[in-house]
Write a protein that holds these residues in place. Structure first.
Motif, PDB file in Angstrom:
ATOM      1  N   HIS A  23       0.860  -1.173   0.000  1.00  0.00           N
ATOM      2  CA  HIS A  23       0.000   0.000   0.000  1.00  0.00           C
ATOM      3  C   HIS A  23       0.903   1.232   0.000  1.00  0.00           C
ATOM      4  O   HIS A  23       1.900   1.278   0.722  1.00  0.00           O
ATOM      5  N   PRO A  24       0.594   2.235  -0.798  1.00  0.00           N
ATOM      6  CA  PRO A  24       1.470   3.410  -0.851  1.00  0.00           C
ATOM      7  C   PRO A  24       1.562   4.165   0.470  1.00  0.00           C
ATOM      8  O   PRO A  24       2.517   4.902   0.697  1.00  0.00           O
ATOM      9  N   ALA A  25       0.613   3.966   1.368  1.00  0.00           N
ATOM     10  CA  ALA A  25       0.658   4.648   2.670  1.00  0.00           C
ATOM     11  C   ALA A  25       1.817   4.152   3.525  1.00  0.00           C
ATOM     12  O   ALA A  25       2.193   4.813   4.493  1.00  0.00           O
ATOM     13  N   ARG A  26       2.397   3.020   3.167  1.00  0.00           N
ATOM     14  CA  ARG A  26       3.537   2.520   3.941  1.00  0.00           C
ATOM     15  C   ARG A  26       4.789   3.366   3.738  1.00  0.00           C
ATOM     16  O   ARG A  26       5.797   3.144   4.386  1.00  0.00           O
ATOM     17  N   ALA A  27       4.715   4.365   2.875  1.00  0.00           N
ATOM     18  CA  ALA A  27       5.855   5.251   2.653  1.00  0.00           C
ATOM     19  C   ALA A  27       6.053   6.237   3.796  1.00  0.00           C
ATOM     20  O   ALA A  27       7.101   6.869   3.894  1.00  0.00           O
ATOM     21  N   VAL A  62      -2.078  10.580   2.754  1.00  0.00           N
ATOM     22  CA  VAL A  62      -2.886  11.461   1.899  1.00  0.00           C
ATOM     23  C   VAL A  62      -2.533  12.916   2.191  1.00  0.00           C
ATOM     24  O   VAL A  62      -2.365  13.725   1.278  1.00  0.00           O
ATOM     25  N   ARG A  63      -2.412  13.269   3.461  1.00  0.00           N
ATOM     26  CA  ARG A  63      -2.066  14.631   3.857  1.00  0.00           C
ATOM     27  C   ARG A  63      -0.688  15.029   3.311  1.00  0.00           C
ATOM     28  O   ARG A  63      -0.459  16.174   2.958  1.00  0.00           O
ATOM     29  N   ALA A  64       0.226  14.073   3.220  1.00  0.00           N
ATOM     30  CA  ALA A  64       1.594  14.375   2.784  1.00  0.00           C
ATOM     31  C   ALA A  64       1.718  14.595   1.283  1.00  0.00           C
ATOM     32  O   ALA A  64       2.602  15.332   0.843  1.00  0.00           O
ATOM     33  N   HIS A  92     -10.600  14.926   3.942  1.00  0.00           N
ATOM     34  CA  HIS A  92     -11.819  14.892   3.132  1.00  0.00           C
ATOM     35  C   HIS A  92     -11.730  13.754   2.111  1.00  0.00           C
ATOM     36  O   HIS A  92     -10.647  13.435   1.624  1.00  0.00           O
ATOM     37  N   PRO A  93     -12.874  13.150   1.762  1.00  0.00           N
ATOM     38  CA  PRO A  93     -12.861  12.072   0.759  1.00  0.00           C
ATOM     39  C   PRO A  93     -12.318  12.537  -0.596  1.00  0.00           C
ATOM     40  O   PRO A  93     -11.685  11.765  -1.312  1.00  0.00           O
ATOM     41  N   GLN A  94     -12.541  13.818  -0.933  1.00  0.00           N
ATOM     42  CA  GLN A  94     -12.026  14.342  -2.201  1.00  0.00           C
ATOM     43  C   GLN A  94     -10.499  14.322  -2.217  1.00  0.00           C
ATOM     44  O   GLN A  94      -9.875  14.067  -3.239  1.00  0.00           O
ATOM     45  N   ARG A  95      -9.890  14.589  -1.058  1.00  0.00           N
ATOM     46  CA  ARG A  95      -8.427  14.588  -0.966  1.00  0.00           C
ATOM     47  C   ARG A  95      -7.900  13.165  -1.085  1.00  0.00           C
ATOM     48  O   ARG A  95      -6.866  12.932  -1.701  1.00  0.00           O
ATOM     49  N   ALA A 100      -5.149   9.096  -4.617  1.00  0.00           N
ATOM     50  CA  ALA A 100      -5.147   7.814  -5.341  1.00  0.00           C
ATOM     51  C   ALA A 100      -4.668   7.979  -6.779  1.00  0.00           C
ATOM     52  O   ALA A 100      -4.086   7.051  -7.336  1.00  0.00           O
ATOM     53  N   VAL A 101      -4.880   9.151  -7.369  1.00  0.00           N
ATOM     54  CA  VAL A 101      -4.448   9.360  -8.757  1.00  0.00           C
ATOM     55  C   VAL A 101      -3.130  10.111  -8.856  1.00  0.00           C
ATOM     56  O   VAL A 101      -2.553  10.192  -9.927  1.00  0.00           O
ATOM     57  N   THR A 102      -2.627  10.646  -7.736  1.00  0.00           N
ATOM     58  CA  THR A 102      -1.354  11.353  -7.743  1.00  0.00           C
ATOM     59  C   THR A 102      -0.222  10.340  -7.747  1.00  0.00           C
ATOM     60  O   THR A 102      -0.213   9.436  -6.930  1.00  0.00           O
TER      61      THR A 102
END
Length: 104
Positions: A23-27, A62-64, A92-95, A100-102
């Motif tokens: 998962h990219p959040a593991r970064a 996501v915040r980063a 926010h869900p939009q963020r 996810a696409v960044t």
């Protein structure tokens, strides 16, 4: 005794593709369990590895990396609603959709 000869450092582009299954959040470091970057989340006791990152870690990732289209903040700044930060560092869900696409 066998000595290991250190190899050349791996370029970051190759390292990214080898970690693509994670998962990219593991970064980022997990604010919930304290897991280091690129390591799996654990239970608070540290005895069990979890297959998915904690929601707080996903929010931190996501915040980063993403700007928020809802509250117009840039990466690194927490989301807010009427000038007050969202509870528990949520985003926010939009963020989240933007992250996810960044590209990482």
């Amino acid at each position: 005794m066998i000595r290991r000869i250190p190899g050349a450092p791996m370029p970051e582009t190759i390292r990214h593709y080898l970690r693509a299954r994670q998962h990219p959040a593991r970064a980022v470091e997990c604010p919930h369990c304290g897991a280091h970057p690129h390591r799996p989340c654990t239970t608070i006791s540290g005895r069990r590895l979890l297959p998915e990152p904690h929601p707080q870690r996903v929010s931190a990732w996501v915040r980063a990396i993403a700007c928020c289209p809802a509250c117009q903040v840039e990466p690194g700044v927490p989301c807010h609603l009427d000038g007050r930060p969202l509870r528990n560092g949520e985003v926010h869900p939009q963020r989240a959709a933007e992250a996810a696409v960044t590209p990482a």
